[in-house]
Design a protein around this motif. Structure first.
Motif, PDB file in Angstrom:
ATOM      1  N   ASN B  58      17.009 -15.761 -22.293  1.00 33.00           N
ATOM      2  CA  ASN B  58      17.511 -14.437 -22.653  1.00 33.00           C
ATOM      3  C   ASN B  58      16.407 -13.565 -23.243  1.00 33.00           C
ATOM      4  OD1 ASN B  58      20.122 -14.717 -21.745  1.00 33.00           O
ATOM      5  ND2 ASN B  58      20.864 -15.606 -23.669  1.00 33.00           N
ATOM      6  N   PRO B  83      15.911  -4.376 -21.017  1.00 33.52           N
ATOM      7  CA  PRO B  83      16.125  -5.298 -19.883  1.00 33.52           C
ATOM      8  C   PRO B  83      16.113  -4.592 -18.525  1.00 33.52           C
ATOM      9  CG  PRO B  83      17.964  -5.395 -21.469  1.00 33.52           C
ATOM     10  CD  PRO B  83      16.922  -4.502 -22.063  1.00 33.52           C
ATOM     11  N   HIS B  84      16.683  -3.380 -18.461  1.00 30.76           N
ATOM     12  CA  HIS B  84      16.817  -2.770 -17.133  1.00 30.76           C
ATOM     13  C   HIS B  84      15.482  -2.305 -16.572  1.00 30.76           C
ATOM     14  CE1 HIS B  84      17.098   0.807 -19.758  1.00 30.76           C
ATOM     15  NE2 HIS B  84      16.609   1.465 -18.742  1.00 30.76           N
ATOM     16  N   ILE B  88      13.588  -7.975 -13.357  1.00 32.93           N
ATOM     17  CA  ILE B  88      13.751  -9.418 -13.230  1.00 32.93           C
ATOM     18  C   ILE B  88      15.135  -9.665 -12.650  1.00 32.93           C
ATOM     19  CG2 ILE B  88      14.032 -11.560 -14.527  1.00 32.93           C
ATOM     20  CD1 ILE B  88      12.174 -10.456 -16.625  1.00 32.93           C
ATOM     21  N   MET B  90      18.489 -11.988 -12.186  1.00 32.43           N
ATOM     22  CA  MET B  90      19.085 -13.023 -13.021  1.00 32.43           C
ATOM     23  C   MET B  90      20.419 -13.476 -12.442  1.00 32.43           C
ATOM     24  SD  MET B  90      19.199 -13.471 -17.039  1.00 32.43           S
ATOM     25  CE  MET B  90      20.112 -14.792 -17.843  1.00 32.43           C
ATOM     26  N   PHE B  92      23.744 -15.860 -13.545  1.00 28.89           N
ATOM     27  CA  PHE B  92      24.355 -16.411 -14.749  1.00 28.89           C
ATOM     28  C   PHE B  92      25.226 -17.613 -14.415  1.00 28.89           C
ATOM     29  CE2 PHE B  92      23.355 -12.043 -15.333  1.00 28.89           C
ATOM     30  CZ  PHE B  92      22.982 -11.900 -16.661  1.00 28.89           C
ATOM     31  N   THR B  96      29.339 -13.624 -12.252  1.00 27.67           N
ATOM     32  CA  THR B  96      29.270 -12.266 -12.802  1.00 27.67           C
ATOM     33  C   THR B  96      29.241 -11.215 -11.706  1.00 27.67           C
ATOM     34  OG1 THR B  96      26.892 -12.495 -12.919  1.00 27.67           O
ATOM     35  CG2 THR B  96      28.118 -12.878 -14.951  1.00 27.67           C
ATOM     36  N   ARG B 157      22.271 -10.789  -4.749  1.00 30.02           N
ATOM     37  CA  ARG B 157      22.196  -9.568  -5.545  1.00 30.02           C
ATOM     38  C   ARG B 157      20.962  -9.588  -6.456  1.00 30.02           C
ATOM     39  NH1 ARG B 157      26.983  -8.439  -9.814  1.00 30.02           N
ATOM     40  NH2 ARG B 157      25.841 -10.106 -10.860  1.00 30.02           N
ATOM     41  N   ALA B 158      20.600 -10.782  -6.919  1.00 30.26           N
ATOM     42  CA  ALA B 158      19.492 -10.887  -7.874  1.00 30.26           C
ATOM     43  C   ALA B 158      18.130 -10.834  -7.188  1.00 30.26           C
ATOM     44  CB  ALA B 158      19.616 -12.173  -8.689  1.00 30.26           C
TER      45      ALA B 158
END
Lengths: 264, 366
Positions: B58, B83-84, B88, B90, B92, B96, B157-158
């Protein structure tokens, strides 16, 4: 566990529901009576009281007053309540429990006390008998409904979704707009509907704040009931019930769709 | 997508320097974690819950502010970056996918944030979905997919916005074993194809062994050992790593020279230690893996220094290609032996046996 069908419970639920709703439903046949009396059941049927309702400015004006007030109340209470819920659910701060208590207080305060207090205050501010006065008083009364429904959905929302959106490149305001708000929308919608209804059929505060210039429909009904025998009131009651029922049904449908999807 | 090429230049190197994160009073969740991850590497952060691996992840993602330390992605310091902005990917543990969007809209989400034109967006979404074998599922809603399919969409999506680093937080933890193994293999292929750096958090040692180029073993907020799966398995530096990765029999005792041979003397017996052993008189732990052990029915007595341990077979567990035997010794400890079925026939529950191993297989651990 063996699945035993709870017939007893079902019967109990049906009876309770019937006891709650039947006394109210009596206004529908009464509004269709052709006599100037509250004899039940009516001997002949007619729409004369509906005609009377919509041709009497005393009724139509108060209906419009009620609708206008309720729409503004619902909008303001929904926005204010939702913003407050974000503060309560998403942040910790000193005195948070006090703030929560204050936001929910109008729901547990005896409404006659709210009415007396607001009457005394609004007399001084010259807001008695004005649309603004009704709107302000009803907003206070409506906010707890919004706080309860919206905090329910916001607390159960998976915050990982917001983290996921941030990791995908969405700045906080876009996360709010494209992820959080759409997901909690059913709760906000329900809050809006409850706020609308709470204002639309509110009577006690309205009795205090009414004067000949401005009154809402529940006040008009109360006056009509105490001063004369006029089945037009049954028309007004029918309309309120119809509108409230439609709104509740609407929110139930929205919720059911969400739950059905979530549980599939 | 081109056929697998291990173009690791598409990944970014990640450097962690002295990361500290403290929640409230007490021991820090992460204490001075430093880690150098090469571009294109697949590294697992392995450890029990509460060991600091997810907190570290995190911190890299930017979801928590660290109290001290530095984080570099491809040479850029990002510790104070939102973060945005870190670019990167991610995935989960809990699914999600955005429930109010279709699968394709989910995968398009990061491209929308980057203002990719509609035409190219559609093409890249389709390519990403095909990469995870879900090309036909774009119009579905997330709740119409199985858990495994949802996680594959989450992976698509990541990576659709071509991040140079992909973080995965126990992504297969909620799936059943068979599906998990399938997805692990797919992920390995994907890593080869994309060449990006993958940092994978898991508490499942088997998963870490299967997937990783290297594994960082977390314990109590810091890293106990970093190495390839083989290094960690064959040369664990301490007891925790030895026990967490694979099964082990650990003996605790004193080093002594017995008849000119350096040995571990403990209540269970005297065991010869391999060449560069500890100094006589020191207290040490030594470990032998169950598959390095052999069992034989009790025979004539040895000389007492042959790495032999007598006991009675208490439990026999059939594992398909091998058997696991739990042998209880007279000192009341249980030694695990893994043996291939053909060998040591005739040994079963209740048998009096001798457990032996080559002295080279007895490892000194801290």
């Amino acid at each position: 566990m063996p699945a035993r069908r709870p017939y007893g419970l079902a019967a109990f639920a049906v009876i309770t529901g019937a006891l709650l709703i039947l006394p109210g439903l009596i206004v529908f046949p009464m509004s269709l009576s052709d006599r100037r009396s509250f004899v039940f059941p009516p001997k002949e049927w007619s729409f004369r009281w509906y005609e009377n309702f919509f041709s009497d400015p005393g009724w139509t004006e108060t209906l419009m007053n009620s609708l206008q007030t309720a729409v503004v109340v619902a909008i303001v209470a929904t926005v204010a309540g939702t913003v407050a819920v974000f503060g309560i659910v998403r942040h910790n701060f000193r005195g948070k429990s006090v703030v929560v208590g204050l936001l929910l207080a109008p729901m547990v305060t005896p409404i006659i006390i709210l009415g007396v207090g607001e009457y005394a205050l609004f007399l001084r501010w010259q807001l008695v008998g004005t649309g603004l006065g009704f709107t302000l008083a009803h907003i206070v009364h409506a906010i707890p409904y919004v706080v309860l429904t919206v905090s329910g959905v916001l607390m159960t929302m998976d915050r990982q979704l917001e983290r996921a959106a941030a990791s995908l490149g969405a700045p906080p305001h876009k996360v709010l707009r494209t992820i959080t708000l759409p997901i909690i929308a059913p709760g906000i919608m329900a809050g809006f509907i409850f706020a609308f209804i709470s204002s639309f059929d509110e009577t006690v505060i309205a009795l205090f704040l009414s004067d000949p210039n401005f009154r809402t429909m529940p006040v008009q009904m109360y006056a009509s009931m105490t001063q004369e025998v006029d089945p037009t009131i049954a028309v007004g009651a029918s309309l309120i019930m119809l509108l409230s029922t439609l709104l509740i049904l609407l929110s139930a449908l929205v919720f059911r769709r969400r739950y059905a999807k979530a549980n599939r | 997508m081109p056929r697998p090429t291990a173009d690791r230049s598409r990944g970014a190197a990640v450097r962690l320097r002295g990361i500290v994160k403290q929640y409230g009073a007490g021991a820090p969740a992460v204490n001075a974690v430093s880690l150098d991850i090469a571009a294109g590497e697949f590294i697992s952060l392995l450890g029990p819950s509460g060991s600091g691996k997810t907190t570290t992840l995190n911190a890299i993602a930017g979801f928590i502010d660290i109290d001290a330390g530095e984080i570099e992605l491809g040479g850029v310091a990002v510790a104070s970056m939102r973060p945005h902005l870190r670019n990167i990917g991610m995935v989960f543990q809990h699914f999600t996918l955005f429930p109010h969007m279709t699968v394709a809209e989910n995968v398009a989400y990061p491209l929308r944030q980057r203002k990719v034109p509609a035409k190219e967006r559609a093409r890249r979404v389709q390519a990403a979905l095909e990469m995870v074998q879900l090309g036909e599922y774009g119009t579905r809603r997330p709740d119409q997919l199985s858990g495994g399919q949802q996680q594959r969409v989450a992976v698509a999506r990541a990576v659709v916005f071509e991040p140079r680093v992909l973080l995965m937080d126990e992504p297969f933890g909620a799936l059943d074993r068979k599906l998990r193994e399938e997805l692990q293999i797919q992920l390995k292929g994907l890593h080869r194809e994309l060449g990006i750096t993958i940092i994978f958090v898991t508490h499942d040692q088997e998963e870490a062994l299967v997937l990783s180029d290297r594994i960082a073993v977390f314990n109590n907020g810091s890293i106990d050992q970093i190495g390839t799966p083989a290094e960690l398995y064959d040369r664990p530096e301490n007891r925790f790593v030895a026990q967490f990765l694979g099964e082990s029999n650990i003996f605790e005792g004193t080093v002594r020279d017995v008849d000119g041979v350096r040995a571990l003397v403990c209540p269970d017996g005297r065991f010869v230690l391999p060449a560069p052993a500890a100094d006589p008189g020191t207290e040490i732990h030594a470990m032998v893996r169950p598959e390095k052990c052999r069992v034989a029915p009790v025979g004539p007595d040895g000389d007492g220094l042959t790495n032999a341990l007598e006991g009675e077979v208490e439990e026999e567990i059939f594992l398909g290609s091998s058997r696991k035997l739990l042998v209880r010794t007279p000192t009341d400890r249980v030694v695990t032996v893994r043996s291939t079925a053909a060998a040591d026939r005739g040994v079963s529950v209740g048998s009096k046996v001798v457990v032996t191993w080559d002295s080279a297989d007895l490892l000194v651990v801290r």
